[in-house]
Scaffold this motif. Structure first.
Motif, mmCIF file in Angstrom:
data_model
loop_
_atom_site.group_PDB
_atom_site.id
_atom_site.type_symbol
_atom_site.label_atom_id
_atom_site.label_comp_id
_atom_site.label_asym_id
_atom_site.label_seq_id
_atom_site.Cartn_x
_atom_site.Cartn_y
_atom_site.Cartn_z
ATOM 1 N N LEU A 184 -84.731 50.290 55.781
ATOM 2 C CA LEU A 184 -85.246 48.962 56.348
ATOM 3 C C LEU A 184 -83.951 48.245 56.360
ATOM 4 C CD1 LEU A 184 -88.139 46.985 55.097
ATOM 5 C CD2 LEU A 184 -85.850 45.919 55.712
ATOM 6 N N ALA A 185 -83.761 47.785 57.514
ATOM 7 C CA ALA A 185 -82.566 46.684 58.002
ATOM 8 C C ALA A 185 -82.996 45.552 58.774
ATOM 9 C CB ALA A 185 -81.572 47.562 58.701
ATOM 10 N N GLY A 186 -82.816 44.312 58.065
ATOM 11 C CA GLY A 186 -83.339 43.109 58.451
ATOM 12 C C GLY A 186 -83.892 42.274 57.690
ATOM 13 N N SER A 187 -85.078 41.716 57.974
ATOM 14 C CA SER A 187 -86.127 40.826 57.390
ATOM 15 C C SER A 187 -87.201 41.307 56.770
ATOM 16 C CB SER A 187 -86.304 39.484 58.259
ATOM 17 O OG SER A 187 -87.012 38.704 57.387
ATOM 18 N N TYR A 188 -87.348 41.624 55.470
ATOM 19 C CA TYR A 188 -88.604 42.213 54.706
ATOM 20 C C TYR A 188 -89.750 41.233 55.200
ATOM 21 C CZ TYR A 188 -91.783 44.215 51.448
ATOM 22 O OH TYR A 188 -92.890 44.705 51.050
ATOM 23 N N SER A 189 -89.832 39.669 55.221
ATOM 24 C CA SER A 189 -90.767 38.897 55.183
ATOM 25 C C SER A 189 -90.869 38.729 56.946
ATOM 26 C CB SER A 189 -90.351 37.376 54.794
ATOM 27 O OG SER A 189 -89.177 37.242 55.423
ATOM 28 N N GLY A 190 -89.947 39.137 57.610
ATOM 29 C CA GLY A 190 -90.138 39.311 58.990
ATOM 30 C C GLY A 190 -91.242 40.527 59.398
ATOM 31 N N ILE A 191 -90.850 41.353 58.607
ATOM 32 C CA ILE A 191 -91.667 42.658 58.784
ATOM 33 C C ILE A 191 -93.308 42.277 58.617
ATOM 34 C CG2 ILE A 191 -91.995 44.987 58.603
ATOM 35 C CD1 ILE A 191 -89.119 45.298 58.031
ATOM 36 N N MET A 192 -93.256 41.476 57.441
ATOM 37 C CA MET A 192 -94.776 41.150 57.117
ATOM 38 C C MET A 192 -95.379 40.495 58.017
ATOM 39 S SD MET A 192 -94.263 40.623 52.931
ATOM 40 C CE MET A 192 -95.881 39.863 52.731
ATOM 41 N N GLY A 193 -94.526 39.489 58.745
ATOM 42 C CA GLY A 193 -95.082 38.531 59.684
ATOM 43 C C GLY A 193 -94.432 37.277 59.764
ATOM 44 N N LEU A 194 -93.711 36.927 58.987
ATOM 45 C CA LEU A 194 -93.191 35.497 58.878
ATOM 46 C C LEU A 194 -91.734 35.517 58.494
ATOM 47 C CD1 LEU A 194 -93.821 32.750 59.943
ATOM 48 C CD2 LEU A 194 -94.436 32.169 57.425
ATOM 49 N N PRO A 195 -90.757 35.787 59.216
ATOM 50 C CA PRO A 195 -89.223 35.656 58.667
ATOM 51 C C PRO A 195 -89.038 34.342 57.908
ATOM 52 C CG PRO A 195 -89.075 35.223 60.884
ATOM 53 C CD PRO A 195 -90.861 35.735 60.573
ATOM 54 N N LEU A 196 -88.988 34.378 56.465
ATOM 55 C CA LEU A 196 -88.706 33.032 55.928
ATOM 56 C C LEU A 196 -87.552 32.348 56.105
ATOM 57 C CD1 LEU A 196 -90.398 34.000 52.471
ATOM 58 C CD2 LEU A 196 -91.260 32.716 54.306
ATOM 59 N N TYR A 197 -86.518 33.125 56.276
ATOM 60 C CA TYR A 197 -85.124 32.442 56.590
ATOM 61 C C TYR A 197 -85.090 31.724 57.862
ATOM 62 C CZ TYR A 197 -80.326 31.601 58.003
ATOM 63 O OH TYR A 197 -79.241 30.873 58.347
ATOM 64 N N GLU A 198 -85.643 32.367 58.999
ATOM 65 C CA GLU A 198 -85.836 31.727 60.207
ATOM 66 C C GLU A 198 -86.616 30.566 60.240
ATOM 67 O OE1 GLU A 198 -84.121 35.642 61.177
ATOM 68 O OE2 GLU A 198 -85.652 34.851 59.814
ATOM 69 N N THR A 199 -87.791 30.864 59.342
ATOM 70 C CA THR A 199 -88.892 29.638 59.461
ATOM 71 C C THR A 199 -88.410 28.464 58.756
ATOM 72 O OG1 THR A 199 -90.535 31.362 59.534
ATOM 73 C CG2 THR A 199 -91.017 28.996 58.519
ATOM 74 N N ALA A 200 -87.644 28.540 57.554
ATOM 75 C CA ALA A 200 -86.882 27.584 56.927
ATOM 76 C C ALA A 200 -85.872 26.734 57.678
ATOM 77 C CB ALA A 200 -86.336 28.054 55.816
ATOM 78 N N GLN A 201 -85.258 27.508 58.445
ATOM 79 C CA GLN A 201 -84.303 26.753 59.208
ATOM 80 C C GLN A 201 -84.825 25.950 60.442
ATOM 81 O OE1 GLN A 201 -81.265 27.257 57.490
ATOM 82 N NE2 GLN A 201 -80.317 27.229 59.328
ATOM 83 N N LEU A 202 -85.932 26.330 60.963
ATOM 84 C CA LEU A 202 -86.666 25.619 62.001
ATOM 85 C C LEU A 202 -87.257 24.354 61.293
ATOM 86 C CD1 LEU A 202 -88.758 28.303 63.949
ATOM 87 C CD2 LEU A 202 -86.455 27.053 64.839
ATOM 88 N N LEU A 203 -87.803 24.577 60.167
ATOM 89 C CA LEU A 203 -88.274 23.394 59.184
ATOM 90 C C LEU A 203 -87.336 22.513 58.910
ATOM 91 C CD1 LEU A 203 -90.995 25.339 57.145
ATOM 92 C CD2 LEU A 203 -91.577 23.666 59.023
ATOM 93 N N ARG A 204 -86.212 23.028 58.523
ATOM 94 C CA ARG A 204 -84.965 21.976 58.093
ATOM 95 C C ARG A 204 -84.445 21.273 59.489
ATOM 96 N NH1 ARG A 204 -83.117 26.645 55.136
ATOM 97 N NH2 ARG A 204 -83.445 26.286 52.895
ATOM 98 N N ASP A 205 -84.586 22.096 60.420
ATOM 99 C CA ASP A 205 -84.097 21.418 61.907
ATOM 100 C C ASP A 205 -84.901 20.071 62.317
ATOM 101 O OD1 ASP A 205 -82.171 22.994 61.944
ATOM 102 O OD2 ASP A 205 -82.977 24.260 63.631
ATOM 103 N N ILE A 206 -86.232 20.203 61.687
ATOM 104 C CA ILE A 206 -87.117 18.821 62.247
ATOM 105 C C ILE A 206 -87.206 18.055 60.955
ATOM 106 C CG2 ILE A 206 -88.487 20.361 64.001
ATOM 107 C CD1 ILE A 206 -90.669 20.118 61.601
ATOM 108 N N GLY A 207 -86.256 17.941 59.894
ATOM 109 C CA GLY A 207 -86.186 17.244 58.947
ATOM 110 C C GLY A 207 -87.326 17.474 57.792
ATOM 111 N N PHE A 208 -88.070 18.825 57.970
ATOM 112 C CA PHE A 208 -89.114 18.700 56.736
ATOM 113 C C PHE A 208 -88.294 19.134 55.746
ATOM 114 C CE2 PHE A 208 -92.208 21.588 54.736
ATOM 115 C CZ PHE A 208 -93.472 20.700 54.942
ATOM 116 N N GLU A 209 -88.623 18.644 54.289
ATOM 117 C CA GLU A 209 -88.007 18.826 53.107
ATOM 118 C C GLU A 209 -88.545 20.048 52.637
ATOM 119 O OE1 GLU A 209 -86.825 16.369 48.950
ATOM 120 O OE2 GLU A 209 -87.034 15.182 51.205
ATOM 121 N N LEU A 210 -87.708 20.919 52.267
ATOM 122 C CA LEU A 210 -88.013 22.206 51.541
ATOM 123 C C LEU A 210 -87.723 22.114 49.961
ATOM 124 C CD1 LEU A 210 -87.126 25.089 53.942
ATOM 125 C CD2 LEU A 210 -89.308 24.302 53.478
#
Length: 210
Positions: A184-210
């Protein structure tokens, strides 16, 4: 900024993944509770939204479907007069070359998909889209998975568990199919259905506090 987001997905795995990174969320799903809402939600039928256009590339397909699902969720949110909060959508597809593997319609189709993936490398593409007021952000995660060769009996036994149904490519990386994933090469969570790194980046971009 809202302290929560809406998740417009019926996937329990996406909800679990958001919980994993501490994102409080509420589900924003089609309902049959009211006649008017039911009629509107019929137009948001996932099967119709997920139809593949002739010759459509997998990346283009998964991004287009995610955008359509987000359009439907935004309209649903407005129709119901819900409190303001960011709305998150995602969609996952499996691709062998340019051939798109969606969710199998039945056990026989699941067996055909798995036979095609057996012993080969395929891509798992998950698109994420986030609506925050007038802003819309999007990201795409692409991972590669290599299945070991599987016998007809092994495929049939796996399909008999019922796990492949309802999953793109007829398997779940977090389930019994893991016994056949050689690499497997890439995002395990992405394969599950929601890539957490990319999702967290989008949320940070709108000012959502993680």
């Amino acid at each position: 900024m809202s302290a929560f987001i809406y998740l417009a997905s019926q996937s329990p795995r996406r909800s679990q993944l958001l919980t994993q990174i501490g994102v409080r969320h509420e589900l924003l799903l089609p309902t049959t509770a009211g006649a008017e809402d039911a009629v509107e939600d019929l137009a948001e039928d996932a099967e119709a939204l997920e139809a593949v256009r002739p010759g459509e590339a997998p990346a283009r397909y998964v991004q287009r479907v995610t955008a359509l699902k987000l359009d439907a969720a935004v309209a649903r949110h407005a129709r119901r007069g819900l409190p303001e909060a960011p709305i998150l959508c995602a969609d996952t597809t499996v691709a062998l070359g340019r051939h798109i593997f969606g969710k199998p319609a039945d056990a026989a189709e699941a067996e055909r998909m798995l036979a095609a993936l057996s012993g080969r490398v395929h891509r798992v593409l998950t698109a994420v889209a986030l609506q925050a007021g007038p802003r819309r952000l999007a990201a795409l995660s692409v991972s590669r998975v290599r299945f070991a060769a599987m016998t007809t009996a092994q495929i049939a036994a796996y399909v008999a568990t019922g796990e492949p149904l309802g999953k793109a490519g007829a398997y779940g990386v977090q389930g019994r199919a893991a016994a056949f994933i050689a690499q497997l090469a890439g995002s395990y969570s992405g394969i599950m259905g929601l890539p957490l790194y990319e999702t967290a980046q989008l949320l940070r971009d709108i000012g959502f506090e993680l």
